[in-house]
Design a protein around this motif. Structure first.
Motif, PDB file in Angstrom:
ATOM      1  N   LYS A 460       7.374 -48.688  20.726  1.00  0.00           N
ATOM      2  CA  LYS A 460       8.146 -49.622  21.560  1.00  0.00           C
ATOM      3  C   LYS A 460       8.141 -49.218  23.028  1.00  0.00           C
ATOM      4  N   LEU A 461       7.872 -47.952  23.304  1.00  0.00           N
ATOM      5  CA  LEU A 461       7.775 -47.483  24.687  1.00  0.00           C
ATOM      6  C   LEU A 461       6.337 -47.463  25.190  1.00  0.00           C
ATOM      7  N   GLY A 462       5.406 -47.991  24.391  1.00  0.00           N
ATOM      8  CA  GLY A 462       4.006 -48.043  24.806  1.00  0.00           C
ATOM      9  C   GLY A 462       3.255 -46.747  24.650  1.00  0.00           C
ATOM     10  N   LYS A 463       3.843 -45.797  23.929  1.00  0.00           N
ATOM     11  CA  LYS A 463       3.171 -44.514  23.693  1.00  0.00           C
ATOM     12  C   LYS A 463       2.356 -44.614  22.406  1.00  0.00           C
ATOM     13  N   ASP A 464       1.312 -45.428  22.466  1.00  0.00           N
ATOM     14  CA  ASP A 464       0.554 -45.784  21.269  1.00  0.00           C
ATOM     15  C   ASP A 464      -0.112 -44.586  20.610  1.00  0.00           C
ATOM     16  N   ASP A 465      -0.694 -43.699  21.399  1.00  0.00           N
ATOM     17  CA  ASP A 465      -1.384 -42.543  20.819  1.00  0.00           C
ATOM     18  C   ASP A 465      -0.396 -41.662  20.044  1.00  0.00           C
ATOM     19  N   ASP A 466       0.775 -41.431  20.628  1.00  0.00           N
ATOM     20  CA  ASP A 466       1.777 -40.616  19.960  1.00  0.00           C
ATOM     21  C   ASP A 466       2.253 -41.289  18.668  1.00  0.00           C
ATOM     22  N   ALA A 467       2.457 -42.605  18.731  1.00  0.00           N
ATOM     23  CA  ALA A 467       2.916 -43.335  17.543  1.00  0.00           C
ATOM     24  C   ALA A 467       1.893 -43.247  16.422  1.00  0.00           C
ATOM     25  N   LEU A 468       0.610 -43.433  16.757  1.00  0.00           N
ATOM     26  CA  LEU A 468      -0.425 -43.375  15.731  1.00  0.00           C
ATOM     27  C   LEU A 468      -0.579 -41.955  15.186  1.00  0.00           C
ATOM     28  N   ASN A 469      -0.386 -40.962  16.032  1.00  0.00           N
ATOM     29  CA  ASN A 469      -0.426 -39.580  15.538  1.00  0.00           C
ATOM     30  C   ASN A 469       0.647 -39.363  14.473  1.00  0.00           C
ATOM     31  N   ASP A 470       1.851 -39.865  14.719  1.00  0.00           N
ATOM     32  CA  ASP A 470       2.926 -39.700  13.746  1.00  0.00           C
ATOM     33  C   ASP A 470       2.641 -40.492  12.475  1.00  0.00           C
ATOM     34  N   VAL A 471       2.116 -41.688  12.625  1.00  0.00           N
ATOM     35  CA  VAL A 471       1.746 -42.484  11.451  1.00  0.00           C
ATOM     36  C   VAL A 471       0.722 -41.734  10.610  1.00  0.00           C
ATOM     37  N   ASN A 472      -0.237 -41.139  11.244  1.00  0.00           N
ATOM     38  CA  ASN A 472      -1.302 -40.468  10.503  1.00  0.00           C
ATOM     39  C   ASN A 472      -0.868 -39.145   9.882  1.00  0.00           C
ATOM     40  N   VAL A 473       0.186 -38.543  10.407  1.00  0.00           N
ATOM     41  CA  VAL A 473       0.787 -37.399   9.712  1.00  0.00           C
ATOM     42  C   VAL A 473       1.252 -37.841   8.327  1.00  0.00           C
ATOM     43  N   ILE A 474       1.892 -38.990   8.279  1.00  0.00           N
ATOM     44  CA  ILE A 474       2.375 -39.521   7.005  1.00  0.00           C
ATOM     45  C   ILE A 474       1.216 -39.939   6.109  1.00  0.00           C
ATOM     46  N   ARG A 475       0.200 -40.542   6.682  1.00  0.00           N
ATOM     47  CA  ARG A 475      -0.942 -41.011   5.885  1.00  0.00           C
ATOM     48  C   ARG A 475      -1.765 -39.843   5.337  1.00  0.00           C
ATOM     49  N   ARG A 476      -1.942 -38.797   6.139  1.00  0.00           N
ATOM     50  CA  ARG A 476      -2.683 -37.637   5.631  1.00  0.00           C
ATOM     51  C   ARG A 476      -1.942 -36.995   4.464  1.00  0.00           C
ATOM     52  N   ARG A 477      -0.624 -36.925   4.573  1.00  0.00           N
ATOM     53  CA  ARG A 477       0.154 -36.371   3.464  1.00  0.00           C
ATOM     54  C   ARG A 477      -0.031 -37.199   2.196  1.00  0.00           C
ATOM     55  N   ALA A 478      -0.250 -38.490   2.343  1.00  0.00           N
ATOM     56  CA  ALA A 478      -0.463 -39.375   1.195  1.00  0.00           C
ATOM     57  C   ALA A 478      -1.887 -39.293   0.657  1.00  0.00           C
ATOM     58  N   GLY A 479      -2.689 -38.351   1.183  1.00  0.00           N
ATOM     59  CA  GLY A 479      -4.042 -38.143   0.672  1.00  0.00           C
ATOM     60  C   GLY A 479      -5.103 -38.987   1.333  1.00  0.00           C
ATOM     61  N   LEU A 480      -4.778 -39.620   2.462  1.00  0.00           N
ATOM     62  CA  LEU A 480      -5.731 -40.493   3.139  1.00  0.00           C
ATOM     63  C   LEU A 480      -6.465 -39.726   4.236  1.00  0.00           C
ATOM     64  N   SER A 481      -7.681 -40.137   4.496  1.00  0.00           N
ATOM     65  CA  SER A 481      -8.495 -39.459   5.504  1.00  0.00           C
ATOM     66  C   SER A 481      -9.545 -40.425   6.027  1.00  0.00           C
ATOM     67  N   GLY A 482     -10.328 -39.955   7.003  1.00  0.00           N
ATOM     68  CA  GLY A 482     -11.427 -40.763   7.530  1.00  0.00           C
ATOM     69  C   GLY A 482     -10.959 -42.087   8.088  1.00  0.00           C
ATOM     70  N   ASP A 483     -11.647 -43.184   7.718  1.00  0.00           N
ATOM     71  CA  ASP A 483     -11.317 -44.505   8.232  1.00  0.00           C
ATOM     72  C   ASP A 483      -9.971 -45.021   7.726  1.00  0.00           C
ATOM     73  N   ALA A 484      -9.395 -44.352   6.736  1.00  0.00           N
ATOM     74  CA  ALA A 484      -8.071 -44.758   6.252  1.00  0.00           C
ATOM     75  C   ALA A 484      -6.970 -44.351   7.226  1.00  0.00           C
TER      76      ALA A 484
END
Length: 568
Positions: A460-484
């Protein structure tokens, strides 16, 4: 005295130990004797916790389903787009699911009554403790401030408009003392201001003491995490980021999560897992006495014990999101398709109008053949041969056919057991604590949510890279990698035009069935798409529709004269 909010003095009779709940005979304790010392105040506090999980006599009747943990979660979750109910039921869960709001419904009244009863109990302890007596006394007072804040927030989320719609909208009744002479609705802004004050005080008071037991007890971190949720609701996004950064104190966010290897059993271990910041503690005694009346009962039917109704399943839209990446642990570990065992055959399924007068949709299911060109052939509900063609949508192959002159989504899978034409997908996210199918201690606050709170604030503050980094922390924990993993370069292929949408979908995946989704949609002033097969109206619910609020209970308005929500 006025009912519901004008409560009689509550004498706590429940003791929550580190791993168990015991009962004291009510005639052996008094509020005065309990409040005379630290141990007595602990007993009173433990009684406040227990009110959120125990079934209590209500209006002269008692039922194992009379618990906040079941009714409150149902009210928050079953009005979302994440679950369907596969048939009519006399349970009030059905009214929550179908948006049939009624001020006399048991869940509407019980949850209101229960949370204010807990608030009253918390106020008793808060008033009994003078700050500075000892670190542990201060900590105990902080626990009760936390409970008071949690209850006020939950009430406001159910019975009032989200904060983002304006501070001046009618909120709920603020109770900060045991004096209940005045009963009036404060506006949403004042309710949130009080919640913030309570949580800040709780954080300060719990700075030096120690947590009294397992994750069923509040802690300083739990209060900080709840405050991050409150700030998010208030669009105080920089405050969210700063608070989460303070909580992490330089640690990597992934260090606060269960590992990928641990995650498939996390929800059976919420009481002790380090990811849990606060849960409602259940024990094996509860699993035996309450059984399938617990929240898990509608989501699972255990094939070994036969326990559980297993009548509510993930919606097709929810399954579509999971099945973008079938290897996602949040899907493979906790969503269980009930296949017939025939993995050589295929069926085609699509939603058709039902006979229900609310435009509900059932499923037409027919044997299907997958052709050499990738198309799928089957007979429609009128017996006509139809061919569904594959299309790539959001990086996933889907099937569409022209049926009745309209382009129709067709789902293709192996034959499954069904209930009223609805394929059975059991959910085990609230099950198997201590090996018991119906037992779980629902995590009300956990680190995954905290990280996603920060991600939403960053987006919401336009910090897109930081937001996606946090999202991908959660996704990696769920076993996702690469293009996922979602990046700026591939997000468009998944159908995303902005990072906020990425975050909201990640919350939907990670926090599914935990009571977040409906509020996540409406507090962001988005429509809720419920156009999927189920015993509910096929519709898109506008974020300004008055029915998204629950009515103030009739037993409250008729006695205290509180103004009712619009539309009721």
């Amino acid at each position: 005295m006025k009912r519901f909010i004008h409560l009689n003095l509550f004498i706590a009779t429940m003791l929550l130990s580190a791993c168990n709940l015991e009962y004291f005979p009510q005639d052996e304790v008094t509020s005065e004797s309990l409040a005379q010392n630290y141990e007595g105040l602990c007993v009173m506090t433990d009684g406040n916790y227990a009110m959120l999980k125990d079934n209590m006599e209500y209006q002269g009747t008692s039922s194992t389903s009379y618990t906040f943990c079941r009714r409150g979660l149902e009210m928050a979750e079953f009005s979302s787009d994440e679950l369907i109910i596969s048939g009519r039921t006399t349970s009030t869960i059905f009214q929550a699911y179908t948006y049939e709001r009624n001020s006399t419904l048991q869940n509407v009244s019980y949850v209101w009554w229960c949370l204010y009863k807990c608030i009253y109990g918390a106020n008793q302890v808060i008033e009994a403790i003078n700050e500075g007596e000892s670190d542990q006394m201060d900590y105990l007072k902080g626990e009760n401030l936390f409970l008071r804040a949690f209850c006020h927030l939950y009430l406001c989320n159910l019975y009032a408009w989200p904060y983002s719609y304006g501070r001046e909208n009618p909120g709920i009744v603020i109770r900060t003392s045991t004096n209940t002479e005045t009963t009036e609705r404060d506006n949403v802004g004042k309710v949130y201001d009080q919640i913030v004050t309570d949580l800040k005080d709780a954080i300060r008071l719990m700075e030096k003491g120690t947590r009294r037991g397992n994750n069923g007890y509040a802690s300083r971190e739990a209060a900080q995490a709840l405050l991050s949720r409150v700030y998010l609701h208030m669009d105080n996004n920089q405050e969210v980021i700063q608070l989460v950064n303070d909580m992490l104190n330089g640690a990597l966010p992934e260090s606060k999560l269960m590992t990928t290897e641990e995650y498939p059993t996390y929800f059976a271990k919420t009481l002790t897992a380090h990811e849990t910041l606060w849960c409602i503690a259940y024990t094996t005694l509860d699993g035996g006495s309450l059984g399938q009346s617990l929240y898990a009962g509608m989501l699972l039917n255990d094939t070994v014990t036969g326990q559980g109704w297993g009548e509510a399943y993930p919606s097709d839209l929810q399954l579509d999101l999971y099945q973008r990446h079938p290897e996602d642990l949040r899907y493979t570990a906790y969503i269980h398709p009930q296949y017939t065992g025939d993995k050589t055959s295929w069926v085609a399924r699509y939603a058709i109008p039902g006979t229900d007068n609310r435009s509900a949709r059932s499923n037409h299911i027919a044997p299907a053949t997958i052709n050499g060109d990738g198309s799928v052939s089957f007979e429609d509900a009128e017996g006509k041969k139809v061919t569904a063609l594959p299309e790539t949508v959001n990086s996933v192959q889907e099937y569409y056919a022209t049926i009745g002159g309209e382009k129709t989504r067709v789902r293709v899978h192996h034959p499954m057991l069904t209930r009223n034409t609805f394929p059975m997908w059991y959910v085990s996210k609230f099950s198997y604590q201590d090996g018991m199918a119906m037992l779980g201690s629902p995590s009300m606050i956990r680190w995954a949510e905290v990280i996603l709170n920060r991600a939403e604030a960053e987006a919401k503050l336009g910090k897109d890279d930081d937001a996606l980094n946090d999202v991908n922390v959660i996704r990696r924990r769920a076993g996702l990698s690469g293009d996922a993993l979602i990046t700026k370069s591939n997000m468009a292929a998944y159908g995303y035009t902005d990072v906020l949408s990425v975050v909201l979908d990640e919350r939907r995946l990670e926090l599914a069935f935990e009571g977040f989704r409906t509020l996540d949609v409406f507090r962001n002033k988005l429509p809720l798409d419920r156009r999927f097969a189920g015993i509910h109206t096929w519709e898109i619910i506008d974020c300004n529709d008055p029915k998204i609020l629950y009515p103030i209970p009739y037993d409250e308005t008729s006695v205290s004269g509180l103004p009712q929500n619009d539309g009721y």
